[in-house]
Design a protein around this motif. Structure first.
Motif, PDB file in Angstrom:
ATOM      1  N   ASP A   9       0.940  -1.097   0.006  1.00 25.33           N
ATOM      2  CA  ASP A   9      -0.061  -0.084  -0.140  1.00 25.33           C
ATOM      3  C   ASP A   9       0.839   1.506  -0.049  1.00 25.33           C
ATOM      4  OD1 ASP A   9      -2.132   1.770  -0.022  1.00 25.33           O
ATOM      5  OD2 ASP A   9      -2.790   0.835   2.247  1.00 25.33           O
ATOM      6  N   ARG A  10       2.006   1.523   0.685  1.00 23.71           N
ATOM      7  CA  ARG A  10       2.838   2.359   0.790  1.00 23.71           C
ATOM      8  C   ARG A  10       3.488   2.769  -0.557  1.00 23.71           C
ATOM      9  NH1 ARG A  10       7.155   1.958   5.540  1.00 23.71           N
ATOM     10  NH2 ARG A  10       7.413   4.272   4.681  1.00 23.71           N
ATOM     11  N   MET A  11       4.068   1.675  -1.316  1.00 27.15           N
ATOM     12  CA  MET A  11       4.772   1.796  -2.484  1.00 27.15           C
ATOM     13  C   MET A  11       3.537   2.359  -3.647  1.00 27.15           C
ATOM     14  SD  MET A  11       7.705   1.066  -2.287  1.00 27.15           S
ATOM     15  CE  MET A  11       7.964   1.077  -0.386  1.00 27.15           C
ATOM     16  N   VAL A  12       2.369   1.974  -3.575  1.00 19.88           N
ATOM     17  CA  VAL A  12       1.527   2.451  -4.697  1.00 19.88           C
ATOM     18  C   VAL A  12       1.134   4.023  -4.104  1.00 19.88           C
ATOM     19  CG1 VAL A  12      -0.962   2.220  -5.197  1.00 19.88           C
ATOM     20  CG2 VAL A  12       0.113   0.149  -4.935  1.00 19.88           C
ATOM     21  N   ARG A  13       0.952   4.106  -2.968  1.00 16.62           N
ATOM     22  CA  ARG A  13       0.815   5.534  -2.501  1.00 16.62           C
ATOM     23  C   ARG A  13       1.932   6.481  -2.947  1.00 16.62           C
ATOM     24  NH1 ARG A  13      -3.065   6.337   1.888  1.00 16.62           N
ATOM     25  NH2 ARG A  13      -3.989   4.489   2.413  1.00 16.62           N
ATOM     26  N   ILE A  14       3.028   6.015  -2.830  1.00 14.17           N
ATOM     27  CA  ILE A  14       4.288   6.984  -3.106  1.00 14.17           C
ATOM     28  C   ILE A  14       4.217   7.159  -4.509  1.00 14.17           C
ATOM     29  CG2 ILE A  14       6.692   6.832  -3.311  1.00 14.17           C
ATOM     30  CD1 ILE A  14       6.659   5.733  -0.254  1.00 14.17           C
ATOM     31  N   VAL A  15       4.107   5.999  -5.453  1.00 11.28           N
ATOM     32  CA  VAL A  15       4.153   6.255  -6.854  1.00 11.28           C
ATOM     33  C   VAL A  15       3.223   7.057  -7.439  1.00 11.28           C
ATOM     34  CG1 VAL A  15       3.718   4.836  -9.171  1.00 11.28           C
ATOM     35  CG2 VAL A  15       5.464   4.004  -7.201  1.00 11.28           C
ATOM     36  N   VAL A  16       1.908   6.907  -6.570  1.00 13.63           N
ATOM     37  CA  VAL A  16       0.894   7.776  -7.565  1.00 13.63           C
ATOM     38  C   VAL A  16       0.848   9.254  -6.747  1.00 13.63           C
ATOM     39  CG1 VAL A  16      -1.661   8.198  -7.001  1.00 13.63           C
ATOM     40  CG2 VAL A  16      -0.855   5.660  -7.396  1.00 13.63           C
ATOM     41  N   GLY A  17       1.246   9.455  -5.849  1.00 13.41           N
ATOM     42  CA  GLY A  17       1.530  10.635  -5.305  1.00 13.41           C
ATOM     43  C   GLY A  17       2.611  11.200  -6.041  1.00 13.41           C
ATOM     44  N   LEU A  18       3.863  10.633  -6.292  1.00 11.68           N
ATOM     45  CA  LEU A  18       4.978  11.346  -7.073  1.00 11.68           C
ATOM     46  C   LEU A  18       4.492  11.563  -8.591  1.00 11.68           C
ATOM     47  CD1 LEU A  18       8.178   9.391  -5.969  1.00 11.68           C
ATOM     48  CD2 LEU A  18       7.454  11.722  -5.660  1.00 11.68           C
ATOM     49  N   ALA A  19       3.420  10.671  -9.210  1.00 11.83           N
ATOM     50  CA  ALA A  19       2.962  11.030 -10.466  1.00 11.83           C
ATOM     51  C   ALA A  19       2.041  12.119 -10.499  1.00 11.83           C
ATOM     52  CB  ALA A  19       2.136   9.632 -10.994  1.00 11.83           C
ATOM     53  N   LEU A  20       1.120  12.176  -9.479  1.00 15.31           N
ATOM     54  CA  LEU A  20       0.170  13.338  -9.594  1.00 15.31           C
ATOM     55  C   LEU A  20       1.061  14.937  -9.265  1.00 15.31           C
ATOM     56  CD1 LEU A  20      -2.817  12.106  -7.166  1.00 15.31           C
ATOM     57  CD2 LEU A  20      -2.729  12.546  -9.625  1.00 15.31           C
ATOM     58  N   ILE A  21       2.047  14.699  -8.476  1.00 13.15           N
ATOM     59  CA  ILE A  21       2.700  16.116  -8.426  1.00 13.15           C
ATOM     60  C   ILE A  21       3.731  16.287  -9.626  1.00 13.15           C
ATOM     61  CG2 ILE A  21       4.673  16.729  -7.196  1.00 13.15           C
ATOM     62  CD1 ILE A  21       3.743  15.206  -4.734  1.00 13.15           C
ATOM     63  N   ALA A  22       4.034  15.286 -10.567  1.00  9.34           N
ATOM     64  CA  ALA A  22       4.635  15.336 -11.713  1.00  9.34           C
ATOM     65  C   ALA A  22       3.749  16.192 -12.793  1.00  9.34           C
ATOM     66  CB  ALA A  22       5.361  14.335 -12.216  1.00  9.34           C
ATOM     67  N   PHE A  23       2.487  15.717 -12.565  1.00 10.67           N
ATOM     68  CA  PHE A  23       1.590  16.057 -13.636  1.00 10.67           C
ATOM     69  C   PHE A  23       1.248  17.679 -13.226  1.00 10.67           C
ATOM     70  CE2 PHE A  23      -3.098  17.439 -13.771  1.00 10.67           C
ATOM     71  CZ  PHE A  23      -3.220  17.154 -15.168  1.00 10.67           C
ATOM     72  N   ALA A  24       1.136  17.869 -11.826  1.00  8.71           N
ATOM     73  CA  ALA A  24       0.958  19.476 -11.571  1.00  8.71           C
ATOM     74  C   ALA A  24       2.156  20.288 -12.147  1.00  8.71           C
ATOM     75  CB  ALA A  24       0.850  19.483 -10.173  1.00  8.71           C
ATOM     76  N   LEU A  25       3.427  19.721 -11.891  1.00  7.26           N
ATOM     77  CA  LEU A  25       4.488  20.603 -12.178  1.00  7.26           C
ATOM     78  C   LEU A  25       5.362  20.328 -13.739  1.00  7.26           C
ATOM     79  CD1 LEU A  25       6.293  20.144  -8.914  1.00  7.26           C
ATOM     80  CD2 LEU A  25       5.068  22.088  -9.505  1.00  7.26           C
TER      81      LEU A  25
END
Length: 68
Positions: A9-25
């Motif tokens: 669950d942690r790994m999925v959350r980290i990957v999804v979080g980084l992907a969303l932040i990359a989308f924003a930036l």
């Protein structure tokens, strides 16, 4: 707070979080239009890094492995 987020669950959350932040930036700063929605990625990123999810605490769920 106690840990309630398991390793997978942690790994999925980290990957999804980084992907969303990359989308924003993706276009750099300042963030324009709907790109700000990607900043929501900080929520799963932080819950993954700290292994604690307030929503899981509210409903009494844990994705951590049971200790023997």
């Amino acid at each position: 707070m106690s840990r309630n987020v398991g390793m997978a669950d942690r790994m999925v959350r980290i990957v999804v979080g980084l992907a969303l932040i990359a989308f924003a930036l993706r276009n750099g700063l300042p963030i324009k239009g709907w790109d700000w929605a990607g900043l929501i990625g900080f929520v799963p990123l932080l819950t993954g890094l700290f292994a604690t999810c307030p929503a899981y605490s509210l409903i009494g769920y844990s994705s951590c492995e049971k200790r023997r």
